[in-house]
Design a protein around this motif. Structure first.
Motif, PDB file in Angstrom:
ATOM      1  N   THR A   1      19.322  36.405   5.118  1.00 28.08           N
ATOM      2  CA  THR A   1      19.459  35.101   4.485  1.00 28.08           C
ATOM      3  C   THR A   1      18.118  34.772   3.850  1.00 28.08           C
ATOM      4  N   VAL A   2      18.151  34.268   2.615  1.00 25.68           N
ATOM      5  CA  VAL A   2      16.906  33.838   1.963  1.00 25.68           C
ATOM      6  C   VAL A   2      16.923  32.312   1.852  1.00 25.68           C
ATOM      7  N   ILE A   3      15.930  31.685   2.473  1.00 21.15           N
ATOM      8  CA  ILE A   3      15.823  30.216   2.429  1.00 21.15           C
ATOM      9  C   ILE A   3      14.434  29.867   1.905  1.00 21.15           C
ATOM     10  N   PRO A   4      14.335  29.303   0.710  1.00 26.38           N
ATOM     11  CA  PRO A   4      13.018  28.991   0.149  1.00 26.38           C
ATOM     12  C   PRO A   4      12.192  28.120   1.095  1.00 26.38           C
ATOM     13  N   MET A   5      10.888  28.365   1.091  1.00 25.70           N
ATOM     14  CA  MET A   5       9.967  27.629   1.972  1.00 25.70           C
ATOM     15  C   MET A   5       9.992  26.134   1.673  1.00 25.70           C
ATOM     16  N   CYS A   6      10.290  25.777   0.406  1.00 29.70           N
ATOM     17  CA  CYS A   6      10.254  24.355   0.052  1.00 29.70           C
ATOM     18  C   CYS A   6      11.421  23.588   0.680  1.00 29.70           C
ATOM     19  N   SER A   7      12.379  24.299   1.254  1.00 26.87           N
ATOM     20  CA  SER A   7      13.521  23.604   1.843  1.00 26.87           C
ATOM     21  C   SER A   7      13.280  23.361   3.332  1.00 26.87           C
ATOM     22  N   PRO A   8      13.629  22.171   3.830  1.00 28.48           N
ATOM     23  CA  PRO A   8      13.498  21.926   5.277  1.00 28.48           C
ATOM     24  C   PRO A   8      14.398  22.862   6.085  1.00 28.48           C
ATOM     25  N   LEU A   9      15.412  23.424   5.399  1.00 31.29           N
ATOM     26  CA  LEU A   9      16.348  24.319   6.103  1.00 31.29           C
ATOM     27  C   LEU A   9      15.644  25.577   6.606  1.00 31.29           C
ATOM     28  N   ASN A  10      14.533  25.955   5.958  1.00 32.86           N
ATOM     29  CA  ASN A  10      13.821  27.172   6.360  1.00 32.86           C
ATOM     30  C   ASN A  10      13.343  27.051   7.809  1.00 32.86           C
ATOM     31  N   ARG A  11      12.610  25.987   8.114  1.00 30.02           N
ATOM     32  CA  ARG A  11      12.070  25.815   9.481  1.00 30.02           C
ATOM     33  C   ARG A  11      13.197  25.522  10.473  1.00 30.02           C
ATOM     34  N   MET A  12      14.198  24.773   9.991  1.00 29.77           N
ATOM     35  CA  MET A  12      15.320  24.442  10.875  1.00 29.77           C
ATOM     36  C   MET A  12      16.073  25.700  11.291  1.00 29.77           C
ATOM     37  N   TRP A  13      16.240  26.624  10.335  1.00 33.51           N
ATOM     38  CA  TRP A  13      16.990  27.852  10.642  1.00 33.51           C
ATOM     39  C   TRP A  13      16.206  28.726  11.632  1.00 33.51           C
ATOM     40  N   LEU A  14      14.888  28.769  11.441  1.00 37.47           N
ATOM     41  CA  LEU A  14      14.064  29.540  12.378  1.00 37.47           C
ATOM     42  C   LEU A  14      14.215  28.968  13.797  1.00 37.47           C
ATOM     43  N   HIS A  15      14.195  27.651  13.861  1.00 38.10           N
ATOM     44  CA  HIS A  15      14.342  26.971  15.155  1.00 38.10           C
ATOM     45  C   HIS A  15      15.718  27.273  15.759  1.00 38.10           C
ATOM     46  N   ARG A  16      16.733  27.167  14.936  1.00 41.85           N
ATOM     47  CA  ARG A  16      18.109  27.432  15.397  1.00 41.85           C
ATOM     48  C   ARG A  16      18.255  28.873  15.898  1.00 41.85           C
ATOM     49  N   GLN A  17      17.688  29.812  15.138  1.00 40.97           N
ATOM     50  CA  GLN A  17      17.796  31.217  15.532  1.00 40.97           C
ATOM     51  C   GLN A  17      17.068  31.464  16.854  1.00 40.97           C
ATOM     52  N   ALA A  18      15.923  30.786  17.038  1.00 42.42           N
ATOM     53  CA  ALA A  18      15.175  30.959  18.291  1.00 42.42           C
ATOM     54  C   ALA A  18      16.011  30.491  19.488  1.00 42.42           C
ATOM     55  N   ILE A  19      16.838  29.468  19.247  1.00 38.91           N
ATOM     56  CA  ILE A  19      17.664  28.947  20.344  1.00 38.91           C
ATOM     57  C   ILE A  19      18.855  29.863  20.633  1.00 38.91           C
TER      58      ILE A  19
END
Ligand code: MLT
Length: 399
Positions: free
Chosen positions: A249-267
């Motif tokens: 999945t490619v999520i541009p850094m400028c999107s808040p979804l980038n950090r949210m997805w990393l957090h979600r995946q960690a969970i």
């Protein structure tokens, strides 16, 4: 305990589960009937030797103290993320490794991504389209609005004038119709998303099949897409990994979804296995030629089917930039499915399973072997000539 109330809003079975249930029932009734599957889009060409070598080497590495790997990074190993960055670079698209998230396949990535959104979003989904989008959103309780893809617009839904959406699904090349957007058409979607502050979830699982000039392979080719889009891709149809499981999945850094997805995946995710990521890396590095050959072989199967359809005067789309051929059968799609199975022992996928606009249409895949595709086409020709004779007597037209 209360179960998810949205379950009752789903159809009894997921489309491909329903197809295999019917095929199983047929096989039970008529064992050894030599059924040919042009139904689910599952690959048949064995893995590339390079992927197998990478698998062996990674396993051997894991058997040593120095090379052992336990849990990997939630977003994937840098070696694969960098290979993906270079894959985009080879097509003139710049993305950063921090924008790449390795997954165990595009389907999981797309389905799980809904964890990032509130349920009071309106989701826009083209009709017909890959049924997992609708079913995942029914499960999560989102309001869905549909945009029509029909013969009249070349099965390419365009942004509606007066309807607003927050989340938009686009699949190009499209599953099931094989239709694919050009840059000017996709720009209209990007503009619509920016105007509505919406996100586009762009499924590019079939990008490797694109051959026509002007057809877009990544949404990030379009100006403005970095501000509104997320792209899902897969090794399944490009490198024969449907059973291996790897995507990104490619999520541009400028999107808040980038950090949210990393957090979600960690969970919820402990990463795609090291061995599989090495296999995937091998396909983008030295093994890229092998993926091209696989894709070319499936596309030559598509050509066998479309050539026959041309000679039979059947109206169809797809088969050029996609491994799917979508044709007009003129009757209820499930009736056609049953009749084709009974008379020709061929499995197709009924168009209505992809949405209401799919009724009267049927999808075939080019993922079987050359030999089985040729046999299917021979059977289909005899079947179709007979079907045309009896269609009006035995079946109600859908249109
Ligand atoms: C299909 O037949 O539509 C696909 O194989 C399903 C998938 O990719 O999950």
């Amino acid at each position: 305990m209360k179960t998810n109330r949205n379950f009752k809003n789903l159809k009894e079975n997921y489309l491909f589960a329903e197809v295999s249930k019917r095929v199983q029932a047929y096989n039970n009734e008529f064992p050894n009937s030599d059924v040919i599957s042009l139904g689910i889009g599952d690959v048949t060409i064995p893995l590339s030797v390079k992927a197998v070598e990478a698998c062996k080497n990674a396993a051997i590495e894991m058997s040593t103290r120095a090379g052992f790997h336990g849990y990997g990074p939630y977003d994937g190993y840098p070696f694969l993320k960098n290979a993906i960055v270079d894959y985009y670079k080879s097509r003139g698209i710049t993305i950063d490794a921090d924008e790449v998230f390795v997954t165990d396949g595009a389907k999981n990535g797309i389905g799980n991504f809904l964890d990032l959104f509130d349920t009071d979003n309106t989701v826009m989904i083209p009709d017909p389209v890959y049924p997992a989008y609708v079913d995942a959103n029914v499960l999560s309780g989102h309001k869905i609005v549909y945009v029509d893809a029909t013969k009249e617009n070349g099965f390419l839904a365009m942004p509606p004038k007066r309807v607003k959406a927050d989340i938009i699904y686009i699949c190009s090349p499209n599953n099931p119709t094989g239709a694919a957007y050009n840059a000017e058409q996709l720009k209209q979607w990007v503009d619509y998303a920016l105007e509505n502050q919406a996100v586009i979830l762009y499924d590019a699982a079939y990008e490797a099949y694109i051959e026509s000039k002007g057809i877009v392979r990544s949404i990030f080719e379009i100006t403005g897409a970095r501000d509104c889009a997320v792209e899902f891709c897969s090794f399944s149809k490009m490198a024969g990994f449907t059973g291996v499981r790897c995507g990104w999945t490619v999520i541009p850094m400028c999107s808040p979804l980038n950090r949210m997805w990393l957090h979600r995946q960690a969970i919820k995710f402990n990463g795609t296995s090291f061995i599989v990521q090495r296999m995937a890396e091998s396909m983008l590095r030295g093994g890229y030629e092998d993926t091209r050959k696989m894709v070319a072989e499936y596309k030559s199967n598509a050509k066998i089917i479309t050539k026959k359809f041309d000679s039979l005067g059947i109206q169809y789309t797809g088969g050029v930039n996609a491994p799917y051929i979508w044709f007009d059968c003129g009757i209820d799609s499930w009736q056609f499915f049953d009749y084709l199975l009974k008379k020709a022992r061929i499995v197709c996928t009924p168009g209505s399973g992809f949405g209401k606009n799919g009724d009267g249409w049927v999808r075939l895949t080019s993922f079987n072997s050359r030999e089985r595709t040729e046999e299917a086409v021979t059977r289909f020709e005899a079947f179709w000539k007979d079907f045309i004779e009896v269609r009006d007597k035995l079946f109600e037209p859908v249109r």
